[in-house]
Design a protein around this motif. Sequence first.
Motif, PDB file in Angstrom:
ATOM      1  N   ASP A 204       0.829  -1.212   0.000  1.00  0.00           N
ATOM      2  CA  ASP A 204       0.000   0.000   0.000  1.00  0.00           C
ATOM      3  C   ASP A 204       0.863   1.262   0.000  1.00  0.00           C
ATOM      4  OD1 ASP A 204      -2.071  -1.768   0.137  1.00  0.00           O
ATOM      5  OD2 ASP A 204      -2.840  -1.108   2.078  1.00  0.00           O
ATOM      6  N   ASP A 205       1.993   1.217   0.698  1.00  0.00           N
ATOM      7  CA  ASP A 205       2.886   2.378   0.729  1.00  0.00           C
ATOM      8  C   ASP A 205       3.575   2.564  -0.621  1.00  0.00           C
ATOM      9  OD1 ASP A 205       2.409   3.259   3.357  1.00  0.00           O
ATOM     10  OD2 ASP A 205       3.731   1.715   4.164  1.00  0.00           O
ATOM     11  N   VAL A 206       3.879   1.466  -1.296  1.00  0.00           N
ATOM     12  CA  VAL A 206       4.459   1.556  -2.634  1.00  0.00           C
ATOM     13  C   VAL A 206       3.463   2.181  -3.603  1.00  0.00           C
ATOM     14  CG1 VAL A 206       5.350   0.223  -4.587  1.00  0.00           C
ATOM     15  CG2 VAL A 206       6.005  -0.389  -2.251  1.00  0.00           C
ATOM     16  N   ILE A 207       2.212   1.752  -3.518  1.00  0.00           N
ATOM     17  CA  ILE A 207       1.170   2.296  -4.398  1.00  0.00           C
ATOM     18  C   ILE A 207       0.997   3.789  -4.158  1.00  0.00           C
ATOM     19  CG2 ILE A 207      -1.271   2.208  -5.000  1.00  0.00           C
ATOM     20  CD1 ILE A 207       0.481  -0.205  -5.919  1.00  0.00           C
ATOM     21  N   SER A 208       1.076   4.214  -2.921  1.00  0.00           N
ATOM     22  CA  SER A 208       0.932   5.646  -2.627  1.00  0.00           C
ATOM     23  C   SER A 208       2.072   6.444  -3.241  1.00  0.00           C
ATOM     24  CB  SER A 208       0.848   5.884  -1.112  1.00  0.00           C
ATOM     25  OG  SER A 208       2.099   5.653  -0.478  1.00  0.00           O
ATOM     26  N   ALA A 209       3.246   5.827  -3.371  1.00  0.00           N
ATOM     27  CA  ALA A 209       4.379   6.499  -4.015  1.00  0.00           C
ATOM     28  C   ALA A 209       4.112   6.693  -5.503  1.00  0.00           C
ATOM     29  CB  ALA A 209       5.660   5.691  -3.800  1.00  0.00           C
ATOM     30  N   TYR A 210       3.540   5.692  -6.146  1.00  0.00           N
ATOM     31  CA  TYR A 210       3.167   5.823  -7.559  1.00  0.00           C
ATOM     32  C   TYR A 210       2.149   6.944  -7.744  1.00  0.00           C
ATOM     33  CZ  TYR A 210       5.437   1.628  -9.462  1.00  0.00           C
ATOM     34  OH  TYR A 210       6.361   0.719  -9.901  1.00  0.00           O
ATOM     35  N   VAL A 228      12.131   3.902  -3.505  1.00  0.00           N
ATOM     36  CA  VAL A 228      10.856   3.725  -2.810  1.00  0.00           C
ATOM     37  C   VAL A 228      11.050   2.696  -1.705  1.00  0.00           C
ATOM     38  CG1 VAL A 228       8.416   3.148  -3.025  1.00  0.00           C
ATOM     39  CG2 VAL A 228       9.617   4.261  -4.929  1.00  0.00           C
ATOM     40  N   GLY A 229      11.244   3.183  -0.508  1.00  0.00           N
ATOM     41  CA  GLY A 229      11.446   2.330   0.650  1.00  0.00           C
ATOM     42  C   GLY A 229      11.217   3.137   1.907  1.00  0.00           C
ATOM     43  N   THR A 230      11.135   2.460   3.027  1.00  0.00           N
ATOM     44  CA  THR A 230      10.862   3.143   4.291  1.00  0.00           C
ATOM     45  C   THR A 230      12.060   3.942   4.775  1.00  0.00           C
ATOM     46  OG1 THR A 230      11.628   1.315   5.681  1.00  0.00           O
ATOM     47  CG2 THR A 230       9.318   1.248   4.943  1.00  0.00           C
ATOM     48  N   GLY A 231      13.253   3.552   4.298  1.00  0.00           N
ATOM     49  CA  GLY A 231      14.467   4.188   4.788  1.00  0.00           C
ATOM     50  C   GLY A 231      15.011   3.519   6.039  1.00  0.00           C
ATOM     51  N   MET A 232      14.326   2.457   6.503  1.00  0.00           N
ATOM     52  CA  MET A 232      14.766   1.743   7.700  1.00  0.00           C
ATOM     53  C   MET A 232      15.090   0.302   7.333  1.00  0.00           C
ATOM     54  SD  MET A 232      12.216   3.199  10.659  1.00  0.00           S
ATOM     55  CE  MET A 232      10.792   2.332  10.012  1.00  0.00           C
ATOM     56  N   LEU A 233      16.232  -0.169   7.792  1.00  0.00           N
ATOM     57  CA  LEU A 233      16.658  -1.527   7.477  1.00  0.00           C
ATOM     58  C   LEU A 233      16.307  -2.495   8.601  1.00  0.00           C
ATOM     59  CD1 LEU A 233      20.183  -0.866   5.904  1.00  0.00           C
ATOM     60  CD2 LEU A 233      17.943  -0.990   4.783  1.00  0.00           C
ATOM     61  N   THR A 234      15.892  -3.683   8.195  1.00  0.00           N
ATOM     62  CA  THR A 234      15.544  -4.747   9.138  1.00  0.00           C
ATOM     63  C   THR A 234      16.266  -6.009   8.700  1.00  0.00           C
ATOM     64  OG1 THR A 234      13.345  -3.802   9.476  1.00  0.00           O
ATOM     65  CG2 THR A 234      13.652  -6.112  10.122  1.00  0.00           C
ATOM     66  N   LEU A 283       9.069  15.149  -1.605  1.00  0.00           N
ATOM     67  CA  LEU A 283       7.907  15.359  -2.467  1.00  0.00           C
ATOM     68  C   LEU A 283       6.603  15.257  -1.669  1.00  0.00           C
ATOM     69  CD1 LEU A 283       7.754  15.881  -5.554  1.00  0.00           C
ATOM     70  CD2 LEU A 283       7.212  13.446  -5.838  1.00  0.00           C
ATOM     71  N   GLY A 284       6.713  14.727  -0.441  1.00  0.00           N
ATOM     72  CA  GLY A 284       5.537  14.628   0.413  1.00  0.00           C
ATOM     73  C   GLY A 284       5.128  13.215   0.770  1.00  0.00           C
ATOM     74  N   TRP A 285       5.944  12.222   0.378  1.00  0.00           N
ATOM     75  CA  TRP A 285       5.596  10.826   0.654  1.00  0.00           C
ATOM     76  C   TRP A 285       6.093  10.391   2.029  1.00  0.00           C
ATOM     77  CZ3 TRP A 285       8.466   6.334   1.654  1.00  0.00           C
ATOM     78  CH2 TRP A 285       7.769   5.131   1.548  1.00  0.00           C
ATOM     79  N   ALA A 286       5.342   9.505   2.649  1.00  0.00           N
ATOM     80  CA  ALA A 286       5.760   8.872   3.898  1.00  0.00           C
ATOM     81  C   ALA A 286       5.111   7.498   3.967  1.00  0.00           C
ATOM     82  CB  ALA A 286       5.359   9.705   5.113  1.00  0.00           C
ATOM     83  N   PHE A 287       5.829   6.530   4.528  1.00  0.00           N
ATOM     84  CA  PHE A 287       5.211   5.209   4.683  1.00  0.00           C
ATOM     85  C   PHE A 287       4.320   5.225   5.918  1.00  0.00           C
ATOM     86  CE2 PHE A 287       8.747   4.676   7.581  1.00  0.00           C
ATOM     87  CZ  PHE A 287       8.282   3.781   8.541  1.00  0.00           C
ATOM     88  N   ASN A 288       3.258   4.434   5.869  1.00  0.00           N
ATOM     89  CA  ASN A 288       2.273   4.427   6.957  1.00  0.00           C
ATOM     90  C   ASN A 288       2.134   3.084   7.662  1.00  0.00           C
ATOM     91  OD1 ASN A 288       1.248   7.182   6.730  1.00  0.00           O
ATOM     92  ND2 ASN A 288       0.433   6.534   4.745  1.00  0.00           N
ATOM     93  N   ILE A 289       2.668   2.039   7.051  1.00  0.00           N
ATOM     94  CA  ILE A 289       2.418   0.689   7.582  1.00  0.00           C
ATOM     95  C   ILE A 289       3.727   0.081   8.073  1.00  0.00           C
ATOM     96  CG2 ILE A 289       1.534  -1.616   7.044  1.00  0.00           C
ATOM     97  CD1 ILE A 289      -0.277  -0.311   4.970  1.00  0.00           C
ATOM     98  N   SER A 290       3.787  -0.196   9.371  1.00  0.00           N
ATOM     99  CA  SER A 290       4.974  -0.797   9.971  1.00  0.00           C
ATOM    100  C   SER A 290       5.072  -2.261   9.560  1.00  0.00           C
ATOM    101  CB  SER A 290       4.899  -0.708  11.495  1.00  0.00           C
ATOM    102  OG  SER A 290       3.838  -1.528  11.983  1.00  0.00           O
ATOM    103  N   ILE A 291       6.225  -2.852   9.786  1.00  0.00           N
ATOM    104  CA  ILE A 291       6.407  -4.270   9.480  1.00  0.00           C
ATOM    105  C   ILE A 291       5.423  -5.120  10.266  1.00  0.00           C
ATOM    106  CG2 ILE A 291       7.979  -6.214   9.889  1.00  0.00           C
ATOM    107  CD1 ILE A 291      10.257  -4.442   8.927  1.00  0.00           C
ATOM    108  N   GLN A 292       5.256  -4.805  11.547  1.00  0.00           N
ATOM    109  CA  GLN A 292       4.337  -5.591  12.369  1.00  0.00           C
ATOM    110  C   GLN A 292       2.911  -5.509  11.827  1.00  0.00           C
ATOM    111  OE1 GLN A 292       6.500  -3.312  13.491  1.00  0.00           O
ATOM    112  NE2 GLN A 292       7.970  -4.559  14.660  1.00  0.00           N
TER     113      GLN A 292
END
Length: 307
Positions: A204-210, A228-234, A283-292
């Motif tokens: 869903d976060d990827v789609i919002s980037a598109y 297109v990524g959260t910027g956080m590594l796991t 550009l205004g994008w942010a991810f909204n869904i955590s891994i959990q």
Amino acid sequence: MKTILLTGATGFLGSHLLEALLKEGYSVVILKRSSSNTWRIQHLLDQVKTYDVDCVPLEVAFRDQRIDTVIHTACQYGRNGEPIHKIVESNLMFGLKLLDAATFFNTDTFFNTDTFFNTDMFFNTDMLLQKYLNAYTLSKKQFVEWLHLQSEKIQVVNLKLEHIYGPKDDKTKFVPWVIDQLERQVEEVKLTMGEQERDFVYIDDVISAYLLTLKKTMQMERFTEFDVGTGMLTSVRNFVEEIKRAHETLYGKSNTLLHFGALPYSAGEMMTINVDNKLLTDLGWAFNISIQAGITKIISLKLQSDL
């Protein structure tokens, strides 16, 4: 509202993108093969115009209507042992034909789906498979080089996607495969040590980037590239352990052993990656869904579909 030509609409990413584009009010034309399995988009087919590229030239889609934007998500990984020339035909030659048509018919913008890719994201470590995956990587890289050249004639937006996960993914992919192993209650799941760090981003976060970049092309250069990524590594290990925790929360205690270290790392394994999503966040994008939350959502949807 603009008319979008979408490739790869029957796939994991493309199907989610198609649904989102239609909800936004875009007119969508899709290119597929007559043999394509449309199970992901069956409920949407009456809302789109479809062309089977193995039956008619893809240029017909451009002649029949004004195409404002191409969004190219179709690709060939070679997971099923396809010969290298088939991978190149799909990832490079088909893309070039599409790019030529878009340029000739004065399409405004060409969105390309580029990916971060590494063989550890597949459970099969067979060397022959890795050979085909290398062909995939090379063919995708070559196509981006052609996009650079053609950006003088057509605006190009290249989206480099990190590791996407979500519902309706291919069962041979890493996350669905791990979930399937837990559902079947196998005795053990053989994995590497899982120390590799990756950026897992929910679909869903990827789609919002598109959708965001589609609306803001006027603010971009002739060639613009976004990570297109959260910027956080796991670590892969933590991600898999989170899958098991979420699965046990919904299904109860699992006796399946996650056997980390049972498999060696691939030759040339990338243990970490560099993700720079600043251009996208600016550009205004942010991810909204955590891994959990993302993993729980996948397993919950799977549970509902099984009822």
